[in-house]
Design an enzyme around this catalytic site. Structure first.
Site, short mmCIF file in Angstrom:
data_model
loop_
_atom_site.label_atom_id
_atom_site.label_comp_id
_atom_site.label_asym_id
_atom_site.label_seq_id
_atom_site.Cartn_x
_atom_site.Cartn_y
_atom_site.Cartn_z
N LYS A 114 -2.42 -0.38 4.04
CA LYS A 114 -2.24 -1.26 5.20
C LYS A 114 -3.23 -2.41 5.19
CE LYS A 114 0.26 1.60 8.45
NZ LYS A 114 0.34 2.17 9.80
N LYS A 196 7.92 4.35 -0.56
CA LYS A 196 8.38 5.14 0.59
C LYS A 196 9.28 4.30 1.50
CE LYS A 196 5.80 5.47 4.25
NZ LYS A 196 4.83 5.71 5.32
N LYS A 199 9.74 2.09 8.28
CA LYS A 199 10.38 1.36 9.37
C LYS A 199 9.84 -0.07 9.50
CE LYS A 199 7.97 4.22 13.00
NZ LYS A 199 6.95 4.87 12.34
#
Ligand code: TYM
Length: 334
Positions: A114, A196, A199
């Site tokens: 992130k 992965k 969303k």
């Protein structure tokens, strides 16, 4: 609550959920809530570690509340609540921060990923996120934590912090166990099957959202990236087809081997349509029920209110114990 063991899990309302969240987490919540005291949270405070549009976040919180219910979470049997409604979560996170080391947090894979993705906003919350997650879990003396494979490292930290605190101050927290499903614990992106499914992916074709209608689902599967030969078999050299077989088998309750047999000799085109149809058959009734529930915000507010009241009673019991153990003086009431 009944005399059963406690189970806790949470999902971030940081966007519309994907079938990855459904297969890795939500479907297990529904199944496990009969055997455990299910405590399910919307990790709304966690979402603030990445910049959110306030209006969109508010909408996503209702979306997720309705989705939990539509997926079969029974708000009377289980507890469903928003993390920000129970302030014990941030209070315990503070205490746990004092026994957690920066090195442990900087090592976290998700923090590293992130930080790369949000280079302009590497904030303290992003780094501290696993400590808040540990507080979520430990407040409820949780026995079992159903999660997808990507949260395993965070669960390990929660276990480490529980053990460390218990060693320093005496037995306080139950040390939780993770529950990672045997299949589809890591659903991959349809566009880049080595990553992965997420969303927050900017490419809308990379994931199937729980809000996609059947036509959209089938269209997205038709575009899914596959591998160069034309055999429908699962193997590490074929991440695209393996991912589609995994999704198909999870949605149809068939084994991968049975799915391979079913499609032996068939082409990718037919296979992709079959996967899309199998997913749509399960997702569409959930989507419709979610939309029906979303039309009644008062009801959703009541569910969250009642959930927070029940969660609070358990959470404050643990927090008071923690405050006592570390030497804080109890506030005099009345
Ligand atoms: P979140 O919101 O990213 O995801 C919710 C759940 O979905 C699982 N998941 C997946 N499973 C399979 N395949 C995928 N592609 C996939 N993507 C996501 C996640 O593993 C997760 O179980 N930090 C957590 C939320 C959280 C939490 C907690 C979880 C906050 N406090 C306490 C458990 C206990 C998160 O961001 O999940």
């Amino acid at each position: 609550m009944e005399d059963k063991k406690n189970l806790f899990s949470a999902i971030q309302p940081s966007g519309i959920l994907t079938i990855g969240n459904y297969l890795g987490a939500l479907r297990h919540f529904r199944a496990l809530q009969d055997d455990y005291n299910g405590i399910f949270s919307l990790a709304d405070l966690h979402t603030l570690t990445v910049r959110q549009d306030p209006a969109v976040l508010r909408k996503n919180i209702y979306e997720l509340t309705a989705l939990y219910l539509a997926c079969g979470i029974d708000a009377e049997k289980s507890i469903l609540f928003a993390q920000s409604h129970v302030s014990a979560h941030t209070e315990l996170a503070w205490v746990l921060n004092t026994i957690c080391y920066p090195g442990e947090l900087m090592r976290m894979t998700q923090y590293k990923d992130k930080s790369k993705k949000h280079e302009d906003n590497i904030n303290m919350g992003l780094m501290d996120y696993p400590v808040l997650m540990a507080a979520d879990i430990l407040l409820y003396q949780t026995e079992l934590v159903p999660i997808g494979a990507d949260q395993k490292q965070h669960l390990e930290l929660a276990r480490d912090l529980a053990i460390r605190f218990n060693n320093l101050y005496g037995e306080t927290f139950k040390v939780p166990e993770g529950y990672i499903g045997k299949s589809a614990a890591r659903v991959m992106s349809l566009a880049e099957p080595t990553r992965k499914m997420s969303k927050s992916d900017a490419n809308l074709n990379a994931f199937i959202s729980m809000n996609d209608d059947p036509d959209t689902i089938i269209r997205k599967f038709k575009r899914a990236v596959t591998d160069s030969d034309n055999q429908i078999i699962a193997s590490p050299e074929k991440p695209g087809i393996t991912n589609l077989l995994t999704i198909y088998s999870a949605f149809t309750n068939k084994t991968i081997e049975d799915a391979e047999k079913e499609f032996a000799g068939k082409g990718y085109g037919d296979f992709k349509i079959a996967v899309g149809e199998a997913v749509a058959e399960v997702i569409e009734p959930i989507r419709q029920e979610k939309n029906r529930l979303l039309a009644n915000k008062d009801y959703l507010d009541d569910v969250l209110k009642c959930g927070a009241e029940r969660a609070e009673r358990i959470a404050y019991r643990t927090l008071n114990k923690v405050y006592r153990k570390v030497g804080l003086v109890q506030r005099k009431r009345g």
